[in-house]
Design an enzyme around this catalytic site. Sequence first.
Site, PDB file in Angstrom:
ATOM      1  N   SER A 139       0.875  -1.256  -0.032  1.00  0.00           N
ATOM      2  CA  SER A 139      -0.061  -0.080  -0.070  1.00  0.00           C
ATOM      3  C   SER A 139       0.844   1.161  -0.058  1.00  0.00           C
ATOM      4  O   SER A 139       0.278   2.269  -0.316  1.00  0.00           O
ATOM      5  CB  SER A 139      -0.783  -0.029   1.142  1.00  0.00           C
ATOM      6  N   ASP A 161      -0.868   5.689  12.064  1.00  0.00           N
ATOM      7  CA  ASP A 161      -0.228   4.994  11.122  1.00  0.00           C
ATOM      8  C   ASP A 161       1.058   6.040  10.858  1.00  0.00           C
ATOM      9  O   ASP A 161       0.965   7.279  10.372  1.00  0.00           O
ATOM     10  CB  ASP A 161      -1.051   5.568  10.011  1.00  0.00           C
ATOM     11  N   HIS A 190       2.458   4.829   6.262  1.00  0.00           N
ATOM     12  CA  HIS A 190       2.161   5.503   4.846  1.00  0.00           C
ATOM     13  C   HIS A 190       2.611   7.161   5.248  1.00  0.00           C
ATOM     14  O   HIS A 190       3.033   7.259   6.308  1.00  0.00           O
ATOM     15  CB  HIS A 190       0.886   5.554   4.684  1.00  0.00           C
TER      16      HIS A 190
END
Length: 1632
Positions: free
Chosen positions: A543, A788, A791
């Site tokens: 991702s 997170d 990312h």
Amino acid sequence: MKYQAVDQLSFWKNQTPLQRTPRIVLLVVLTLVLLIFIPLYYPFLSYTSLRKTKSPVKSFHSESNHNCDIFSGEWIPNPEAPYYTNKTCWAIHEHQNCMKYGRPDSEFTKWKWKPEGCELPVFDPYQFFEIVRGKSLAFVGDSVGRNQMQSLICLLSRVEYPIDASYTTDEHFKRWKYSTYNFTLATFWTPFLVKFKEEDADGPNHNGLFNIYLDEFDEKWTTQINEFDYIILSTGHWFYRPTMYYENRRLVGCHFCQQDEIKNLSIAYGYRRAFRTAFRAINSLKNFKGTTFLRTFSPNHFENGGWNNGGDCVRRRPFRSSETVLEGDNLELYLTQVEEFRVAEREGMKKELKFRLLDTTQAMLMRPDGHPSKYGHWRTEVVQMPNDCVHWCLPGPIDTWADFLLQMLKTEGVLTLLLLTVIPLFYPVLRYPSLIKADSSESTSSPSSPSHPHDEDFIKVAENNYKCDIFSGEWVPNPEAPYYTNTTCWAIHEHQNCMKYGRPDSEFMKWKWKPDGCELPVFNPYQFLEIVRGKSLAFVGDSVGRNQMQSLICLLSRVEYPIDASYTSDENFKRWRYTSYNFTLATFWTPFLVKAREEDPNGPTHTGLFNLYLDEFDEKWTTQVEEFDYIILSGGHWFYRPAMYYENHRLVGCRFCQVKNITDLPMAYGYRKAFRTAFRAISSLKNFKGITFLRTFTPMHFENGEWNNGGNCVRRKPFKSSETALEGDNLELYMTQVEEFRAAEREGRKKGLRFRLLDTTQAMLMRPDGHPSRYGHWPNEKVTLYNDCVHWCLPGPIDTWGDFLLQMLKTEGNVKITNPGKRCNIFRGKWIPHPKGPYYTNATCNLIFDQQNCMKFGRPDTEFLKWRWRPDQCELPLFNGARFLRLVRGKSMAFVGDSVGRNHVQSLLCLIASSVTYPMDVSYTNNTRFRRWFYEDYKFTVASYWSPHLVNEANTYPTGPLYDRLVNLYLDEANDAWAKEIEGFDYVIVSAGQWFFGPQIYYENNQVVGCYRCHMNNVKKLSMFYGYRKAFRTAFRTLQSLPNFKGVTFLRTFSPAHFENGQWNTGGTCARTRLVTNGEMKLEGDFLEFYLTQMEELRRAEKEGRKRGLKFRALDTTEAMVVRPDGHPNHFSHWPNENVTMADCVHWCLPGPVDTWNEFLLQMLQMESMQSSELETENKSLNVPSGILLKMKAITIELPIAGNTPLNSSKKFIIPILILVLLATILRNNSLSPLHALEVSANGTIPVHQESISTPPLQSPGIATNDSRNESSEHQCNVFRGNWVPYNEGPYYTNETKCEIDDRQNCMKFGRPDTEFMKWRWKPDECELPLFDAVQFLEIVRGKTLAFVGDSVGRNQMQSLVCLLASAANPVDVSDVPDNKFRRWHYTAHNFTIVALWSPLLVKARDANPGGFSSNSLMNLYLDEADDAWAAHVENVDIVILSAGQWFFRPFMYYENGKLVGCNGCSKKNVTNLTHYYGYRMAFRTAFRTILSLKNFKGLTFLRTFSPAHFENGDWNKGGNCVRTRPYNKQEATLDLYNLKFYLTQMEESTAAEREGNKRGLKFRLLDTTEAMMLRPDGHPSHYGHWPHENKTMADCVHWCLPGPIDTWNEFLLQMLKMEREKSTEKASEIA
């Protein structure tokens, strides 16, 4: 003397090896003779030379009259010409369209070129296409070269029109693709062939002054032609202009620059060096293996003055050869070309490159009558142009150039064979003398070839970047960042949309990467898109890779948004296409890069336990990336999870699996093996020629804990390089990646593959502030997940990866960008304050309707009037009424759509009135919905046509509430209120929107196909977007179908409404008083879907329009209006004849933001005008010196004779030529010249075919078995395009013939009263289709097996075949099972087997209804699993005929990879609704993939295309019937949208399979029955079929009566099998 070698003799291939033995012995003897004679006669085998003689001669050659040079001859009358007209060919540019603009004579089109001593055959488009099948041809040069290309397109139009496959809208650089023949034409406009720049637009004689860099390549063409098979190089007249000559970047002189201090050089000086450089460019191309034709100088014919001082060309007939002569400048330029050509030819031979002379000069010297003169018209001008005596009328004498070209192409095949035979034996003694000695002064003065120029237009890292590692540096402040926001880019996923979810700081976005020792340029989306034009890029990984792709989409959004071109709804596998640049982005989610499976969703750490097969490819990406030009590979954080490692299908260890007796291996072990396998997968791809980038590991930044135990990333600024270091796991993973990358790089070099390191690790190690932390939101969840720190926020530091990538792409090669910084997308930008306010007020413009007259009805604020739109890359000029009217002088403009379109018109009228004048109202009616205005002084008409749905409509309940009443929409019928009115308009502005939210019943072909919000039982529920798409498709199709419409169509895109706190009829209002700037509103939901639907249909129309010379443009107002909720009337409007006000959040106040639409429109009109003016420039700038006398002297070619040779040279040629001819005769077969018999002439010039064009192939109704001599190969005929013609002899068999006809197709048995349906035959447009010959068929298939795979219509065809063969043989039933769906018949005498394998859906399927099967029950369809009912049985079959169709109209649940991906007609909540076509496409894809994967299958696969049903007055189960008793003709029927979509889907998948099959040596062919059967509504059983086990009959309009039109399918099949046999025989003969 002349010898003829006929290419269609069959005796050689039909003889036995024993019979061939004497010929083989003779071949060996002749080869030995050649070894002796060629060296003896070599001195006389050379290229001929040119000389001037005082007396005319009949040939370019000085020897025998039997010698034929096709370029030497006379023009003779040809009453059959021309072979097209300006009405049948759309490719003719206006300035060569002489007949359109009043040329009174047509005799100039009725001449043909007659070479001396032979005939030049008329151009045969079928021959040409067969020769160039699968190839490409580039015209390189000035506008006369483009003139030649247009001539060729017109000549080929008798067979096929091309589609526009251009990478740009620039008319100078066009590409055309002939899909049927996979042939590409391209034109590259380069008037000087070398790099040039216009120094002074005026120049010393008002004709411009140009800098010509004589030793530097013009990369607009030299970087593009590597891929082409043929190049036609030409130029000429531009060299008459004043020019400054540069060499080695120094000024060496000029031509007619009139500057005393600069040396004056001749035209020929620059001309010679330009061609020298052009030929050097071609010879330097590494991968170019094609043939280069020099098309020689084309003389002009000005008399009584030059082009710009009254010169003209008024002659009305050709010269004879005795009436004119090549002399002066014309001769000098011609000789210069030929001399440089000969030098290039010699140099090319060393590199095995072919150069050929397309010598048109003498022929065109004699055609003063063929120019446009004053009968050419340049767009945008009302007055006539200066006379054009340079270009050539179309049709006209230039068409002869194609005759020449075809002969030369035909010769290439023969020469290649002879060269391959003879040259290897004699190579040591072969050399090629030059044609003419170059002038010593010229040759000695030639400068040395420079190294490649350093062009300022090249995109490259700055000069010192070779010392600069762009990946090593520091982050520095950049207050100008970011370059997009979360409100301007819709591509940001929720979990990286940090600003939307409340991140309080924005400083993390305001940094840029500064490499040590150089600057890294900010990402330039224009440059990027130019570099990747026509290419594709795949992100392969986890991702974070997808995060990078989304960043790239956002960075590119300043130029263009892509359309979703995904094959699946899975977000992990997306494709995006940039239509303007033909660029595709894709993401393939593969977190481990190798095959993996989740063994336990929980696992030892509650993060899952995965089985990793470290040496097995993950086919979800490895089978998909072969077609891509760039791959960006990455992977990382998933390897922290517990995993079981497998190699060779054995468990070799695990990582943190906490299972006893299993070796615990480090994370780096799996990481290394995974990358090794991934790189091996890429290196093993047979056809992959792209570049692979490894994007290195990006560190995470959790502090104070891990991701799942409280870790977070709360820093607010970057580290400095001295504050952090790469260590621990981060270092190990990084080093592991790089080591495996280096190994792959070394291995790739051996295979010519490129691997590059996109080394982002150091830069991202220093950015702990760039992660979402808790400011990310995952879809479908209302809570924030774990922090997170993996990312990256968008916008954010990950955008720098785009900067890195662009620089790396730029350094891969010198990429030419033409002024990228000057391009500006005016529709991408933002609103900025504009205190000056509007152009007009409601007091100064009396044309504002009350409902938009906000100030009149008391709107208290005026701030909404004080904003202007500012594009991102430029300024949008203010509206100028006078300029607008000048642009549209003498023209007309129509606004078609709903009342928002009328709102647009009123804005335009007010804007013009504010600075120029009011128009006259010249309306035909008092209805305010249909108005016309006229500007007398400018002869400009504006009209408004109210058509809110664009298509015909009718109120179902006229008394229902306004705007919410149920409306019938006839989606395939354009609304006559506008469609019958706009043919004469120059500009049409189409728009529609809000009305499609209302309830609607959809009709097509006058039948209900569904509805939206109709609340009616038994009517299929469709979305409003279905109607919206079809309405625009019909509108655009209507515009394209208008025979006299030549205008420009603008799509004004969707205008969003801004209701808040309710809808328009439930209390919604729009009370805001300023625009939205904080991202609170963006294009999403229904509005986004409307917008994308419009744009997709526009692109479709644009593509189709190009074929017809029509222009479609996007007036893209949507983005600007999304953020203007303040611009609507709200309650401050008044509806006519009503005493109440209502909230209007759809229309726009006047004045107001809608005025910006006309600022956009003005700029687009200016651009259209500029593009049209470019065509004018060439003709205006011709500067041919006047006073050149055109008198005839002969030009001859003679053979140089060695002075000490005792023998006469002409005699010495006879023996070797005779030997060559005999050798060619022995070797002859169809591969020598598949299209014509050959003439080999003793002088060695181009063979010319004496016979005229004969009849097409397949001309005889019957063909003798095993004898191909009666079949001519003159034409290739498409047997699938034609019409039905009466055939009174009737069918081949009857229902009483001994063959098995199912009762349900046995129409005569069950009482069908008419027999006329059996008395028609298919007649192809270009040939005859032979009758079916059962004996011939059985001979072709002797020893073979043929399988029909598909539904019962396929079985219908099989029974037809068995009945057709019954006249020769009857089969034995050898079926394994009694089921009629799976049958086998065996023809014992021929050892031929026919198999029926019933598989109506091609893939695995089962009934989803536990209650049992019904004719329309819901079924589960497993789209990626082939049906074993056929897949397990065809591996050893020789011929497979694949088909499917009608079953796909049923309701289905679609499964892929064992998971439900959607459904069609299932009416289930929470299941994605997919179309019939989705399942149809995937089923055929799986079927083709299955055939390709069969290890032992070597057979031939036919796709029998979709067979249309013909139900009328209802569907099959609702009383529909097919009672017609005769065929349609072509004008009476077309494929409806459903059938067309099925057909096109099949074609696309078949083409993809054919490409893949070519790589694997498998053949896929198209048995294209659709057009023929579309015309046969009379051929179905209707009520005259009987279904087994039922006592009643029902209407069957799907299957076909036997005998009946379906028998034609097997006539097609026989012809295709014959063709395959001939190809196989030819191939075997070649090998022999």
